[in-house]
Write a protein that holds these residues in place. Structure first.
Motif, short mmCIF file in Angstrom:
data_model
loop_
_atom_site.label_atom_id
_atom_site.label_comp_id
_atom_site.label_asym_id
_atom_site.label_seq_id
_atom_site.Cartn_x
_atom_site.Cartn_y
_atom_site.Cartn_z
N ASP A 28 0.61 -1.16 0.52
CA ASP A 28 -0.04 -0.34 0.43
C ASP A 28 1.00 1.61 0.39
OD1 ASP A 28 -2.06 -1.74 -0.19
OD2 ASP A 28 -2.91 -1.48 2.15
N TRP A 152 -7.15 6.31 -1.28
CA TRP A 152 -6.73 7.10 0.52
C TRP A 152 -8.02 6.45 1.20
CZ3 TRP A 152 -3.23 9.70 2.77
CH2 TRP A 152 -3.56 10.67 4.05
N THR A 155 -6.34 3.20 1.67
CA THR A 155 -4.50 3.34 2.92
C THR A 155 -5.55 2.96 4.01
OG1 THR A 155 -3.77 3.75 1.25
CG2 THR A 155 -2.58 4.75 3.37
#
Length: 348
Positions: A28, A152, A155
């Protein structure tokens, strides 16, 4: 002599993990890398395009109820997206979450980006093209923003602030849904009030010529297009916009042929060359020498690239099988780069 003051830039003080793209035990992207390398540049590009479009509209349009409702819904979604980063950083500050300078910079860039986009959408209610959707470059930039928000969210699953990312993605999808319906719009001509009998004929006023806008005429194709426009085919945008609005009814609604491709002129030119040389090859050489040879070279290059594509693909698969033991090699990347180049040559 005074001592020299040397300043060093420390990325870890700007953000915890600096500009490292990946963590050691995960594939990631790290949050700091996304903020510094991806989010801030993309937000800046999107804000710049919105600001340019905000100030470049000169054509007045009359939109139907559907288009106006879609624009108002899009404006509301954009206002919420502009406020979300402020609420998020306010909550983080009061809950004791450590904030780095890059976090404040990203929040400022994101708020500015959506605020400028709100101004653009407000102007689009009465100005712009017949379609309520944005231009191709703005849609591509918006899609890049959505992709970054989804990355995002992926993550942030490992952190406590993932609900903020989820809400942002949801509003991004609502924004995208407003681009699906079409609606209708027409170009509006500006009318100026006529002079009354009691006004002075030589008064301090301007006189305007009234031109009726011809919505069906697109002009000559590529005549005034720049080289970047020809490379990415952005000169076709007026034709696409007109087609979306339903304005393509007959052949006269399309682009006119460029002067260089005028059939009458080319036919007369070829007839004159044939009468002077008596052979077709020398007639083409004399009348269309540069274009004739360049097209042949391009056709030959495209054919060679077509033969090279399967060979490069076979080499790529062979390298993949040979490198299953974990050794690092640049050969697969070179094969993939060559395959992309040959595919581009074959299509262009």
């Amino acid at each position: 002599m005074d001592d020299e003051v040397v300043m060093y830039w420390n990325w870890t003080e700007f953000c915890s993990t600096g500009v490292r793209p990946f963590a050691g035990d995960s594939n990631d992207l790290l949050p700091c890398f996304q903020e510094i390398v991806l989010q801030i540049p993309i937000y800046t590009i999107f804000a710049t395009i919105s600001a340019y479009k905000f100030g470049s509209y000169t054509r007045s349009v009359l939109r139907d109820v559907l288009q106006l409702r879609l624009l108002y819904l899009r404006i509301g979604v954009t206002i919420v997206l502009a406020q979300l980063p402020i609420w998020k950083i306010f909550v983080f500050h009061h809950t004791g979450v450590k904030l780095y300078p890059v976090d404040v910079l990203v929040v400022a860039a994101e708020c500015l980006m959506w605020a400028v986009h709100v101004g653009y959408l407000l102007s689009k209610r009465r100005f712009g093209g017949l379609s309520h959707r944005s231009s191709l470059c703005m849609n591509v930039a918006w899609l890049a923003v959505v992709v970054l928000d989804m990355v995002w969210l992926r993550t942030s699953i490992n952190y406590d602030w993932w609900p903020w990312s989820l809400v942002t993605v949801i509003f991004d999808l609502i924004y995208g849904l407003t681009l699906i319906p079409t609606g209708n719009a027409v170009l509006a001509t500006t009318r100026y009030p006529s002079a009354t009998e009691d006004e002075s004929l030589l008064g301090n006023r301007y006189t305007y010529f009234h031109f009726e806008m011809n919505e069906t005429h697109l002009g000559h194709a590529q005549d005034e297009a720049s080289y970047p426009s020809r490379f990415i085919f952005s000169w076709v945008d007026p034709l696409i916009t007109k087609g979306i609005a339903g304005g393509l009814k007959k052949i006269e609604d399309l682009f006119d042929l460029p002067d260089a491709l005028n059939i009458t002129q080319l036919s007369e030119r070829l007839q004159v060359c044939i009468s002077q040389t008596k052979t077709l090859f020398w007639a083409l050489h004399k009348g269309f020498g540069r274009e004739f040879y360049l097209i042949g070279i391009l056709r030959f290059t495209a054919d060679i690239a077509g033969f090279a594509g399967p060979l490069l693909l076979g080499g790529l698969l062979k390298q993949q099988n040979e490198n299953d033991n974990g050794e690092t090699s640049w050969s697969p990347y070179l094969y993939a780069l060559g395959l992309c180049a040959t595919s581009w040559l074959c299509k262009h």
